[in-house]
Design an enzyme around this catalytic site. Structure first.
Site, short mmCIF file in Angstrom:
data_model
loop_
_atom_site.label_atom_id
_atom_site.label_comp_id
_atom_site.label_asym_id
_atom_site.label_seq_id
_atom_site.Cartn_x
_atom_site.Cartn_y
_atom_site.Cartn_z
N LYS A 5 96.65 -41.96 48.85
CA LYS A 5 96.54 -41.99 47.24
C LYS A 5 97.02 -42.92 46.48
O LYS A 5 96.55 -43.30 45.52
CB LYS A 5 96.83 -40.40 46.78
N TYR A 45 98.48 -39.11 53.39
CA TYR A 45 97.83 -38.72 52.20
C TYR A 45 98.60 -39.35 50.93
O TYR A 45 97.95 -39.93 50.32
CB TYR A 45 98.03 -37.17 51.90
P1 NAD Z 1 87.39 -29.90 49.67
O1 NAD Z 1 87.84 -29.78 50.89
O2 NAD Z 1 86.94 -28.55 48.66
O3 NAD Z 1 86.34 -30.83 49.44
C1 NAD Z 1 86.46 -31.96 50.30
C2 NAD Z 1 84.93 -32.64 50.22
O4 NAD Z 1 84.92 -34.00 51.06
C3 NAD Z 1 84.00 -31.71 51.01
O5 NAD Z 1 82.67 -31.79 50.12
C4 NAD Z 1 84.00 -31.94 52.19
O6 NAD Z 1 82.76 -31.89 52.96
C5 NAD Z 1 84.04 -33.75 52.16
N1 NAD Z 1 84.63 -34.45 53.16
C6 NAD Z 1 85.48 -34.37 54.04
N2 NAD Z 1 85.62 -35.46 55.03
C7 NAD Z 1 84.54 -35.86 54.77
C8 NAD Z 1 84.07 -37.23 55.42
N3 NAD Z 1 84.69 -37.69 56.47
N4 NAD Z 1 82.80 -37.59 55.01
C9 NAD Z 1 82.22 -36.94 53.92
N5 NAD Z 1 82.51 -36.13 53.40
C10 NAD Z 1 83.81 -35.67 53.66
O7 NAD Z 1 88.87 -30.51 48.93
P2 NAD Z 1 89.06 -30.85 47.23
O8 NAD Z 1 90.25 -30.18 46.96
O9 NAD Z 1 87.81 -30.45 46.25
O10 NAD Z 1 89.28 -32.40 47.30
C11 NAD Z 1 88.41 -33.37 46.68
C12 NAD Z 1 89.28 -34.52 46.50
O11 NAD Z 1 90.27 -34.17 45.53
C13 NAD Z 1 90.24 -35.04 47.72
O12 NAD Z 1 89.95 -36.67 47.60
C14 NAD Z 1 91.63 -34.48 47.50
O13 NAD Z 1 92.37 -35.39 48.07
C15 NAD Z 1 91.67 -34.48 45.85
N6 NAD Z 1 92.84 -33.61 45.18
C16 NAD Z 1 92.70 -32.37 45.66
C17 NAD Z 1 93.51 -31.44 45.00
C18 NAD Z 1 93.62 -30.10 45.11
O14 NAD Z 1 94.68 -29.42 44.84
N7 NAD Z 1 92.65 -29.46 45.63
C19 NAD Z 1 94.66 -32.37 44.51
C20 NAD Z 1 94.54 -33.81 44.16
C21 NAD Z 1 93.79 -34.43 44.71
#
Ligand code: NAD
Length: 256
Positions: free
Chosen positions: A155, A151
């Site tokens: 990133k 990850y």
């Molecule tokens: P989440 O699990 O709620 O959403 C992830 C989304 O990606 C979902 O819609 C899922 O269906 C989709 N997805 C997963 N694998 C996929 C694939 N192979 N093809 C197409 N779609 C796919 O997670 P989130 O927390 O909303 O994460 C969204 C982004 O934000 C990610 O890139 C994550 O790394 C980043 N992020 C999240 C956080 C956090 O604390 N939640 C912090 C920093 C960054």
């Protein structure tokens, strides 16, 4: 502000992606949703905001499906003006125990997919001399944490891709920037809270406080709505010359 623009948000059936899609729709942008799970619920939420919305279920780990999704967006809406690379997954294990297949999946979904969508979206954006590419990286694009090698590598890679894309488009109306959230309470993080609660034999509430306390000085989650507002700013005229930044919204995490 974004009337007659089309935004494609990868991984927007849930969490941050859905929050950003809603914020862009509130500004009048038509939306292409993507991601796994229920798409009808998110579709009707966006449609209720009075914009056109459609969905493509491309798997972001598969370049041929990404190509099909971009072709679908071009055919359905005439192109993608705003590209939000958001789809992402997490896997937690020490480097020596990290399953090779999970490493490949994290790199493909969290990093390579952004390369593919960007390379496919750029020609039309250059032609229109307007475009916005917003990469949802993470505070883990700026600093590391143990047991998150794939990850953190992905990133940091996204932040690098953001800078290079911004440089290659610097004299055009296309901008590329990254958003670096700290903890956001989405399904991706809920899994980590649940794992902590189970491992330590503590309540969900105690595990949440522990998770925040380890990293996030504000002791509060960033919300998808706040991240959506930042995406809207990048799309606004005030964002015209904001290029190649990795903007953290992390409750002070990276300031330590
Ligand atoms: P989440 O699990 O709620 O959403 C992830 C989304 O990606 C979902 O819609 C899922 O269906 C989709 N997805 C997963 N694998 C996929 C694939 N192979 N093809 C197409 N779609 C796919 O997670 P989130 O927390 O909303 O994460 C969204 C982004 O934000 C990610 O890139 C994550 O790394 C980043 N992020 C999240 C956080 C956090 O604390 N939640 C912090 C920093 C960054």
């Amino acid at each position: 502000m974004l009337k007659n623009k089309t935004a494609l948000v990868t991984g927007s059936t849930s969490g941050i992606g859905l929050g950003i899609a809603k914020a862009l729709a509130q500004q009048g942008a038509h939306i292409v949703l993507n991601g796994f799970g229920d798409a009808d619920g998110p579709k009707s939420e966006i449609s209720a905001l009075g914009v056109e919305v459609d969905y493509h279920g491309a798997d972001m780990s598969k370049p041929d499906e990404i190509e099909a999704m971009m072709a679908f967006a071009a055919q359905r809406f005439g192109g993608v003006d705003i590209l939000v690379n958001n789809a992402g997954i997490q896997h937690v294990a020490r480097v020596e125990d990290f399953p090779v297949e999970r490493w490949d999946a994290v790199i493909a979904i969290n990093l390579s997919s952004a390369f593919h969508t960007t390379r496919l979206a750029l020609p039309a954006m250059r032609k229109a001399n307007w475009g916005r590419i917003i990469n949802v990286a993470s505070v883990h694009g700026l600093v590391g944490s143990a047991e998150k090698s794939a990850y953190v590598a992905a990133k940091h890679g996204v932040v690098g891709l953001t800078k290079v894309t911004a440089l290659e488009t610097a004299t055009t109306g296309v901008t590329c920037n990254a958003i670096c959230p700290g903890w956001v309470l989405t399904p991706l993080v809920q899994k980590q809270v649940d794992a902590k609660a189970a491992a330590l034999g503590i309540s969900n509430e105690a595990a949440t406080q522990k998770l925040l306390g380890e990293k996030e000085p504000s002791m509060q989650f960033t919300t998808p709505e706040e991240l959506g507002a930042l995406a809207v700013f990048f799309c606004s005229p005030a964002g015209n010359n904001v290029r190649g930044v990795a903007w953290n919204m992390d409750g002070g995490w990276a300031a330590q």
